[in-house]
Design a protein around this motif. Structure first.
Motif, PDB file in Angstrom:
ATOM      1  N   TYR A  62      17.811  55.063  58.442  1.00 58.43           N
ATOM      2  CA  TYR A  62      18.357  56.400  58.201  1.00 58.43           C
ATOM      3  C   TYR A  62      19.715  56.581  58.895  1.00 58.43           C
ATOM      4  O   TYR A  62      20.580  57.307  58.393  1.00 58.43           O
ATOM      5  CB  TYR A  62      17.378  57.467  58.681  1.00 58.43           C
ATOM      6  N   LEU A  63      19.885  55.937  60.037  1.00 56.20           N
ATOM      7  CA  LEU A  63      21.144  56.069  60.775  1.00 56.20           C
ATOM      8  C   LEU A  63      22.319  55.552  59.961  1.00 56.20           C
ATOM      9  O   LEU A  63      23.396  56.162  59.939  1.00 56.20           O
ATOM     10  CB  LEU A  63      21.044  55.308  62.103  1.00 56.20           C
ATOM     11  N   LEU A  64      22.119  54.414  59.275  1.00 59.45           N
ATOM     12  CA  LEU A  64      23.214  53.786  58.533  1.00 59.45           C
ATOM     13  C   LEU A  64      23.336  54.314  57.104  1.00 59.45           C
ATOM     14  O   LEU A  64      24.447  54.430  56.578  1.00 59.45           O
ATOM     15  CB  LEU A  64      23.027  52.264  58.508  1.00 59.45           C
ATOM     16  N   LYS A  65      22.206  54.630  56.466  1.00 54.94           N
ATOM     17  CA  LYS A  65      22.243  55.013  55.056  1.00 54.94           C
ATOM     18  C   LYS A  65      22.453  56.505  54.853  1.00 54.94           C
ATOM     19  O   LYS A  65      23.046  56.918  53.846  1.00 54.94           O
ATOM     20  CB  LYS A  65      20.941  54.593  54.359  1.00 54.94           C
ATOM     21  N   LYS A  66      21.981  57.336  55.783  1.00 56.40           N
ATOM     22  CA  LYS A  66      22.081  58.783  55.618  1.00 56.40           C
ATOM     23  C   LYS A  66      22.720  59.401  56.860  1.00 56.40           C
ATOM     24  O   LYS A  66      22.015  59.947  57.726  1.00 56.40           O
ATOM     25  CB  LYS A  66      20.697  59.385  55.359  1.00 56.40           C
ATOM     26  N   PRO A  67      24.036  59.333  56.986  1.00 50.76           N
ATOM     27  CA  PRO A  67      24.726  59.895  58.164  1.00 50.76           C
ATOM     28  C   PRO A  67      24.399  61.371  58.355  1.00 50.76           C
ATOM     29  O   PRO A  67      24.437  62.160  57.407  1.00 50.76           O
ATOM     30  CB  PRO A  67      26.202  59.692  57.832  1.00 50.76           C
ATOM     31  N   GLY A  68      24.058  61.742  59.575  1.00 51.43           N
ATOM     32  CA  GLY A  68      23.746  63.130  59.903  1.00 51.43           C
ATOM     33  C   GLY A  68      22.295  63.493  59.726  1.00 51.43           C
ATOM     34  O   GLY A  68      21.832  64.521  60.251  1.00 51.43           O
ATOM     35  N   PHE A  69      21.524  62.678  59.011  1.00 48.03           N
ATOM     36  CA  PHE A  69      20.121  63.010  58.718  1.00 48.03           C
ATOM     37  C   PHE A  69      19.273  63.023  59.986  1.00 48.03           C
ATOM     38  O   PHE A  69      18.479  63.947  60.204  1.00 48.03           O
ATOM     39  CB  PHE A  69      19.555  61.993  57.719  1.00 48.03           C
ATOM     40  N   LEU A  70      19.416  62.006  60.832  1.00 46.88           N
ATOM     41  CA  LEU A  70      18.600  61.927  62.051  1.00 46.88           C
ATOM     42  C   LEU A  70      18.885  63.088  62.999  1.00 46.88           C
ATOM     43  O   LEU A  70      17.971  63.628  63.638  1.00 46.88           O
ATOM     44  CB  LEU A  70      18.850  60.599  62.763  1.00 46.88           C
ATOM     45  N   SER A  71      20.151  63.485  63.101  1.00 50.62           N
ATOM     46  CA  SER A  71      20.506  64.618  63.972  1.00 50.62           C
ATOM     47  C   SER A  71      19.868  65.898  63.455  1.00 50.62           C
ATOM     48  O   SER A  71      19.397  66.738  64.234  1.00 50.62           O
ATOM     49  CB  SER A  71      22.027  64.776  64.039  1.00 50.62           C
ATOM     50  N   LEU A  72      19.855  66.047  62.141  1.00 50.57           N
ATOM     51  CA  LEU A  72      19.233  67.228  61.530  1.00 50.57           C
ATOM     52  C   LEU A  72      17.721  67.215  61.742  1.00 50.57           C
ATOM     53  O   LEU A  72      17.110  68.252  62.042  1.00 50.57           O
ATOM     54  CB  LEU A  72      19.568  67.264  60.038  1.00 50.57           C
ATOM     55  N   LEU A 375      31.917  59.235  59.828  1.00 52.58           N
ATOM     56  CA  LEU A 375      31.911  60.506  60.550  1.00 52.58           C
ATOM     57  C   LEU A 375      32.015  61.679  59.584  1.00 52.58           C
ATOM     58  O   LEU A 375      31.330  62.695  59.758  1.00 52.58           O
ATOM     59  CB  LEU A 375      33.067  60.542  61.555  1.00 52.58           C
ATOM     60  N   TYR A 376      32.848  61.545  58.569  1.00 58.56           N
ATOM     61  CA  TYR A 376      32.967  62.613  57.566  1.00 58.56           C
ATOM     62  C   TYR A 376      31.619  62.852  56.884  1.00 58.56           C
ATOM     63  O   TYR A 376      31.177  64.003  56.727  1.00 58.56           O
ATOM     64  CB  TYR A 376      34.031  62.233  56.536  1.00 58.56           C
ATOM     65  N   LYS A 377      30.960  61.768  56.465  1.00 54.54           N
ATOM     66  CA  LYS A 377      29.655  61.906  55.807  1.00 54.54           C
ATOM     67  C   LYS A 377      28.620  62.500  56.763  1.00 54.54           C
ATOM     68  O   LYS A 377      27.778  63.310  56.348  1.00 54.54           O
ATOM     69  CB  LYS A 377      29.186  60.538  55.314  1.00 54.54           C
ATOM     70  N   ALA A 378      28.676  62.106  58.039  1.00 58.86           N
ATOM     71  CA  ALA A 378      27.734  62.631  59.020  1.00 58.86           C
ATOM     72  C   ALA A 378      27.946  64.121  59.244  1.00 58.86           C
ATOM     73  O   ALA A 378      26.986  64.898  59.362  1.00 58.86           O
ATOM     74  CB  ALA A 378      27.878  61.863  60.338  1.00 58.86           C
ATOM     75  N   MET A 379      29.210  64.543  59.304  1.00 60.73           N
ATOM     76  CA  MET A 379      29.511  65.972  59.482  1.00 60.73           C
ATOM     77  C   MET A 379      29.033  66.772  58.278  1.00 60.73           C
ATOM     78  O   MET A 379      28.511  67.883  58.429  1.00 60.73           O
ATOM     79  CB  MET A 379      31.020  66.158  59.698  1.00 60.73           C
ATOM     80  N   ARG A 380      29.206  66.217  57.082  1.00 61.38           N
ATOM     81  CA  ARG A 380      28.713  66.885  55.879  1.00 61.38           C
ATOM     82  C   ARG A 380      27.193  66.986  55.889  1.00 61.38           C
ATOM     83  O   ARG A 380      26.611  68.025  55.550  1.00 61.38           O
ATOM     84  CB  ARG A 380      29.167  66.115  54.643  1.00 61.38           C
ATOM     85  N   GLY A 381      26.533  65.898  56.298  1.00 58.66           N
ATOM     86  CA  GLY A 381      25.078  65.883  56.288  1.00 58.66           C
ATOM     87  C   GLY A 381      24.456  66.770  57.344  1.00 58.66           C
ATOM     88  O   GLY A 381      23.408  67.390  57.105  1.00 58.66           O
ATOM     89  N   PHE A 382      25.092  66.878  58.507  1.00 56.24           N
ATOM     90  CA  PHE A 382      24.496  67.631  59.612  1.00 56.24           C
ATOM     91  C   PHE A 382      24.886  69.109  59.577  1.00 56.24           C
ATOM     92  O   PHE A 382      24.032  69.987  59.729  1.00 56.24           O
ATOM     93  CB  PHE A 382      24.920  67.017  60.939  1.00 56.24           C
ATOM     94  N   TYR A 383      26.177  69.390  59.369  1.00 56.76           N
ATOM     95  CA  TYR A 383      26.640  70.776  59.438  1.00 56.76           C
ATOM     96  C   TYR A 383      26.632  71.474  58.085  1.00 56.76           C
ATOM     97  O   TYR A 383      26.618  72.705  58.032  1.00 56.76           O
ATOM     98  CB  TYR A 383      28.053  70.818  60.033  1.00 56.76           C
TER      99      TYR A 383
END
Length: 420
Positions: A62-72, A375-383
């Motif tokens: 999940y860390l590599l395939k879905k950025p931001g998912f684990l934080s959410l 980082l862009y994908k992670a920011m989109r996924g989390f925020y």
């Protein structure tokens, strides 16, 4: 869950409580036979660090395939199915830096740097070379913008003085080969002639004054002194007293400023400590710098979280801790991606198959692209903000963190230099 055999007795070995089931409801210890083999210890080591029973690989996926998912997921309280973020950071950073330090040995890098420096110092010039360079500079000067003309004019004037000095001493058809130090000596002679004729007009350029200062100090230093470079400054003295004496022999206009004087004096002390061994000094310096990287990242991580907190201050559901968990996951993903990149790079160096080189280059290029947008994908996924706002914040955080990490690196570099 451990692979050891469960005890038949239902009394906890740790707190003597009567147990119902496999675990003690008071202290949580698993009711297992206390005898262990070496293999069990090894299993415990990896299980305790990474939870290889499934948590680590599920988290990694999940860390590599879905950025931001684990934080959410962590923010929502769904945590048992994934590896703890702090534990993940400790494990991934440890593996990454172990591999980095093993692949980038300071002694090897210092040796390569010394060889490159020696090759550079071997640069020599003939009269024909100088004339060719003078013609090149003349063309550059003619085509240059007004703001660049002064630099080209200075370089051209310096070359012409060298040519004139060689012709005066060796003739118009001189075949001698001159080193950079030899050319500086010609400039020094021209400087003396200018003083005797009270003609100081051509010695005002920065390049000319720098060459004269370098030659004058080198001449005042001991002839047996080996070159030693400290923070980009050549240390030509055996002792601080020798440097101070050389400074006093120069006119005020050619003496070092306070910063260069501080660097040279400290560099002279370092040179004495390492017995003029440039390579040994470089090894110690590189080792200090390498071991500063984990500290830099550890300091920059809470700063990164603070900046994210400021950027999303209107989103009241996010606390600083949430931004911190997000930062940890981003850093973990970066460690893993860089680890994969280094492993592929090492594999490329170990093989000679051209087709495999192409495959590895394509894979590394894909990793590089994913690192750029992660980082862009992670920011989109989390925020969950729109693409436009997220991209602007992504650009801002990348630019700001680049400056912050550069400042931290420069600070630790100076600390490393002056603590060698």
């Amino acid at each position: 869950m451990s692979h050891l055999k469960e005890r038949k007795e239902k009394t906890c070995l740790n707190c003597q409580t009567e147990i119902i089931g496999r675990y003690c409801h008071v202290c949580g210890q698993e009711n297992l036979e206390p005898k262990e083999t070496v293999w069990h210890l090894v299993q415990h080591f990896f299980n305790d660090i990474t939870h290889f029973d499934g948590k680590f690989f599920a988290t990694l996926k999940y860390l590599l395939k879905k950025p931001g998912f684990l934080s959410l997921e962590y923010m929502r309280g769904r945590r048992m199915a994934y590896l703890n973020p702090v534990r993940m950071y400790v494990f991934t950073s440890a593996i990454f830096f172990i591999v980095l330090f093993s692949m980038s040995r300071p002694e090897k890098m210092a040796r390569v740097m010394k060889e490159d420096q020696e090759e550079t110092q071997k640069t020599t010039h003939s009269l024909a070379d100088l004339r060719t360079d003078s013609a090149r500079l003349q063309k550059k000067l003619a085509a240059a913008d007004e703001e660049d003309k002064d630099d080209y004019r200075e370089s051209l004037e310096k070359r012409n003085i060298e040519i004139a000095g060689i012709k005066k001493k060796y003739g118009d058809t001189a075949k001698q080969i001159f080193s950079n130090k030899g050319l500086d000596s010609i400039l020094a002679a021209a400087y003396g002639d200018s003083l005797s004729r009270s003609n100081l007009s051509f010695v005002q350029s920065k390049k000319f004054r720098k060459a004269i200062r370098t030659y004058s100090k080198a001449s005042a230093a001991s002839a047996t002194t080996e070159n030693f470079n400290f923070l980009g400054v050549d240390i030509d003295y055996n002792t601080v007293g020798e440097y101070d004496s050389a400074e006093k022999t120069l006119p005020d206009s050619l003496r070092d400023g306070w910063l260069r004087r501080f660097i040279v004096r400290h560099g002279t002390v370092v040179k004495q400590e390492f017995e003029e061994n440039q390579q040994l000094f470089t090894e110690h310096l590189l080792e200090n710098i390498f071991h500063s990287f984990p500290k830099i990242l550890w300091i920059s991580l809470p700063i990164f979280a603070l900046i994210m907190n400021i950027l999303y201050y209107r989103h009241k559901q996010y606390y600083y801790v949430n931004h911190g968990i997000f930062a940890i996951h981003v850093y973990c993903a970066t460690f893993i991606q860089l680890f994969l990149y280094m492993m592929l790079y090492a594999l490329r160096n170990a093989t000679t198959a051209q087709w495999l080189h192409i495959v590895i280059d394509l894979a590394n290029f894909a990793i590089f692209l994913w690192m750029l947008i992660y980082l862009y994908k992670a920011m989109r996924g989390f925020y969950g903000q729109g693409r436009g706002k997220t991209f602007l914040k992504y650009f801002f955080i990348c630019s700001l963190m680049f400056v912050i990490n550069l400042v931290l690196l420069s600070t630790f570099l100076l600390i490393s230099v002056f603590s060698v």
